[in-house]
Write a protein that holds these residues in place. Structure first.
Motif, short mmCIF file in Angstrom:
data_model
loop_
_atom_site.label_atom_id
_atom_site.label_comp_id
_atom_site.label_asym_id
_atom_site.label_seq_id
_atom_site.Cartn_x
_atom_site.Cartn_y
_atom_site.Cartn_z
N LYS A 110 0.53 -1.58 0.08
CA LYS A 110 -0.12 0.07 0.11
C LYS A 110 0.98 0.78 -0.08
O LYS A 110 2.09 1.50 0.03
CB LYS A 110 -0.88 -0.11 1.39
CG LYS A 110 -1.67 -0.93 1.23
CD LYS A 110 -3.06 -1.01 0.22
CE LYS A 110 -3.78 -1.94 0.30
NZ LYS A 110 -5.21 -1.78 -0.51
N ARG A 111 0.43 2.76 -0.40
CA ARG A 111 0.74 3.73 -0.04
C ARG A 111 0.74 4.51 0.69
O ARG A 111 -0.36 4.50 1.42
CB ARG A 111 0.23 4.63 -1.24
CG ARG A 111 1.14 5.99 -1.64
CD ARG A 111 0.69 6.52 -2.93
NE ARG A 111 0.46 6.49 -4.13
CZ ARG A 111 2.27 5.49 -4.89
NH1 ARG A 111 3.35 6.42 -4.76
NH2 ARG A 111 1.80 5.25 -6.29
N VAL A 112 2.08 4.86 2.11
CA VAL A 112 1.94 5.65 2.76
C VAL A 112 1.67 6.66 2.23
O VAL A 112 1.10 7.71 1.87
CB VAL A 112 3.06 5.60 2.95
CG1 VAL A 112 2.46 7.08 5.18
CG2 VAL A 112 3.72 4.67 3.79
N SER A 113 -0.31 7.75 3.50
CA SER A 113 -0.67 8.51 3.59
C SER A 113 -0.11 9.39 4.86
O SER A 113 0.07 10.70 4.32
CB SER A 113 -2.39 7.80 3.43
OG SER A 113 -3.00 7.44 4.05
N GLN A 114 -0.03 8.68 6.15
CA GLN A 114 0.00 9.63 6.66
C GLN A 114 1.11 8.74 7.60
O GLN A 114 1.13 7.94 7.96
CB GLN A 114 -0.84 9.77 7.34
CG GLN A 114 -0.60 10.96 8.76
CD GLN A 114 -1.57 11.55 8.90
OE1 GLN A 114 -2.61 10.48 9.15
NE2 GLN A 114 -1.70 12.61 10.46
N ALA A 115 2.53 9.14 8.09
CA ALA A 115 3.41 8.73 8.88
C ALA A 115 3.35 9.11 10.34
O ALA A 115 3.63 9.85 9.99
CB ALA A 115 5.21 7.94 8.05
N LEU A 116 2.46 8.08 10.59
CA LEU A 116 2.74 8.74 12.92
C LEU A 116 3.93 7.79 12.97
O LEU A 116 5.04 7.03 12.21
CB LEU A 116 1.84 7.85 13.36
CG LEU A 116 0.40 9.27 12.36
CD1 LEU A 116 -0.66 8.65 13.47
CD2 LEU A 116 0.68 10.36 12.61
N PRO A 117 4.05 8.28 14.30
CA PRO A 117 6.28 7.77 14.97
C PRO A 117 5.87 6.23 15.47
O PRO A 117 6.35 5.48 14.96
CB PRO A 117 5.81 8.07 16.80
CG PRO A 117 5.04 10.06 16.22
CD PRO A 117 3.99 9.56 14.99
N GLY A 118 4.26 5.98 15.67
CA GLY A 118 4.00 4.56 15.62
C GLY A 118 3.15 3.87 15.00
O GLY A 118 3.20 2.74 15.17
N ALA A 119 2.96 4.28 13.86
CA ALA A 119 2.18 3.73 13.09
C ALA A 119 2.29 4.43 11.36
O ALA A 119 2.49 5.11 11.19
CB ALA A 119 0.42 3.62 13.14
N VAL A 120 1.70 4.11 10.47
CA VAL A 120 1.03 4.32 8.99
C VAL A 120 0.00 4.06 8.38
O VAL A 120 -0.35 2.78 8.98
CB VAL A 120 2.03 4.07 7.99
CG1 VAL A 120 3.94 4.59 8.38
CG2 VAL A 120 2.12 3.04 7.78
N PHE A 121 -0.92 5.64 8.05
CA PHE A 121 -2.36 5.34 7.06
C PHE A 121 -1.38 5.13 5.75
O PHE A 121 -0.54 5.47 5.08
CB PHE A 121 -2.93 6.42 7.22
CG PHE A 121 -3.29 6.52 8.50
CD1 PHE A 121 -4.66 5.99 9.44
CD2 PHE A 121 -3.15 6.97 10.47
CE1 PHE A 121 -5.37 6.46 10.29
CE2 PHE A 121 -3.59 7.21 11.54
CZ PHE A 121 -4.69 6.48 11.49
N VAL A 122 -2.40 3.91 5.03
CA VAL A 122 -1.93 3.76 4.17
C VAL A 122 -3.29 3.86 3.08
O VAL A 122 -4.30 3.47 3.76
CB VAL A 122 -1.57 2.31 3.65
CG1 VAL A 122 0.04 2.76 4.65
CG2 VAL A 122 -2.16 1.32 4.47
N ARG A 123 -3.50 3.47 2.01
CA ARG A 123 -4.26 4.45 1.01
C ARG A 123 -3.59 3.03 -0.54
O ARG A 123 -2.54 3.00 -0.62
CB ARG A 123 -4.82 5.89 0.78
CG ARG A 123 -5.32 6.29 1.74
CD ARG A 123 -6.67 6.04 2.35
NE ARG A 123 -7.10 6.44 0.50
CZ ARG A 123 -8.45 7.98 1.14
NH1 ARG A 123 -7.89 8.40 1.94
NH2 ARG A 123 -9.13 7.76 -0.30
#
Lengths: 166, 100
Positions: free
Chosen positions: B52-65
Motif C-alpha cells: 500500500k501507499r503511505v498516506s500519513q506516517a506517524l511515530p508508531g504507525a502509518v496510514f495507508v491508501r
C-alpha cells in the motif's frame, strides 16, 4: 528484459506475494457468462424457428415448448445484460476508458441489442448481440493484458466466441 | 535486507499492476524515514502481506491508501503499526503494459 528474468525466476522459486487488495469481494470478472448467455439467445431463436415449421403447431405441446424457449430467451438476454453491467460498473475504471474510449459506446450498443433480442425473434439481432458481447470481451481481456482468440463454440449454434488465449 | 515480491491485485493501479515485481528494503535506514507517498509492504492478521501507499506516517504507525475508491486500506482496517511493516519498495519492475 529484467522483468522477464524475474518472471522466469518466479516460475521456479515463487517470490513472496504482496496483495494490493481491492474491493473485498472476490474480484472474479469474466465476460464468458455474458457471451454464453448471448449465444443461448440465438439458440432459443433457432429452436423457436424450428418449432414454427413443425407438425405440432397449434397443439398444446407446441405452445408448451414455444413458451419455454421464449422464457429462456428472455432470461438469458437479461442475464447477458446484467453481466455486462456488472463488469462495466464494477470493474471498468476511468483509466481503462482512457485507453479504450470506445467502451462506453460498445456497452451501450450491446445493452440496446440485448433489449431488441427480448422484444423480437430477429436472428440477425441475436447475431449482432453475440458479436457486441464478443467485442466487449476483447476489450476486457486487452485491459487485463490477456491475448484473445476467436473460435467457434463447440455447441449449437456454433457461433464464434472470443476466448482468452491462455 | 532486500527481497523481491510480486504484486497481486489492482488496488495501486494504474501505477502498480497485477504481476509487477518490486524490490523491498527492510533495513531500519529505510523504515525509519517513511513519509507520505512511499509504498510499503506490511503484514496484516486478516489480509496477509499487503502492499500500500503511505498516506500519513506517524511515530508508531502509518496510514495507508490504495489508488482506488474501492481499495481496502486504512479506511477499512485502520493504521498499520510500525512493527508490522516489513519493507519499503525501492525498485518497481513493471510488467510490459499492453497498448492498443
Amino acid at each position: 528484459m529484467f522483468y522477464k528474468l524475474l518472471e522466469t525466476l518466479d516460475n521456479k522459486i515463487r517470490f513472496e506475494r504482496a496483495r494490493a487488495h481491492c474491493d473485498i469481494p472476490c474480484g472474479i470478472y469474466d465476460p464468458i457468462t455474458a457471451q454464453i448467455a448471448a449465444l443461448t439467445v440465438v439458440r432459443m431463436m433457432d429452436l423457436m424457428a424450428g418449432l414454427e415449421g413443425g407438425e405440432d403447431k397449434g397443439k398444446t405441446e407446441y405452445h408448451n415448448s414455444m413458451s419455454r424457449y421464449i422464457a429462456v430467451k428472455e432470461e438469458h438476454a437479461e442475464k447477458a445484460k446484467h453481466e455486462l453491467r456488472v463488469i462495466w460498473g464494477d470493474y471498468i475504471k476511468p483509466e481503462h476508458i482512457e485507453k479504450h474510449p470506445e467502451l462506453h459506446d460498445l456497452v451501450f450498443k450491446a445493452l440496446k441489442l440485448g433489449s431488441k433480442v427480448r422484444q423480437t425473434a430477429d436472428r440477425q439481432a441475436g447475431l449482432d448481440f453475440v458479436e457486441a458481447v464478443n467485442k466487449f470481451a476483447e476489450v476486457f481481456w486487452a485491459i487485463k493484458g490477456v491475448a484473445t482468440r476467436r473460435a467457434k463454440a463447440p455447441y449449437a449454434p456454433n457461433l464464434e466466441l472470443v476466448y482468452p488465449a491462455l | 535486507m532486500f527481497r523481491i515480491i510480486r504484486i497481486s491485485g489492482e488496488s495501486l493501479s494504474p501505477e502498480y499492476q497485477e504481476g509487477d515485481f518490486a524490490v523491498v528494503a527492510a533495513s531500519p535506514f529505510f523504515l525509519s524515514r517513511l513519509k507520505a507517498g512511499d509504498v510499503i509492504v506490511g503484514a496484516h492478521p486478516d489480509y496477509g502481506t499487503l502492499i500500500k501507499r503511505v498516506s500519513q506516517a506517524l511515530p508508531g504507525a502509518v496510514f495507508v491508501r490504495g489508488s482506488r475508491a474501492e481499495s481496502v486500506d486504512s479506511r477499512t482496517f485502520g493504521p498499520i503499526p510500525r512493527p508490522a511493516i516489513t519493507g519499503k519498495v525501492v525498485w518497481h519492475i513493471r510488467k510490459a503494459r499492453r497498448e492498443r
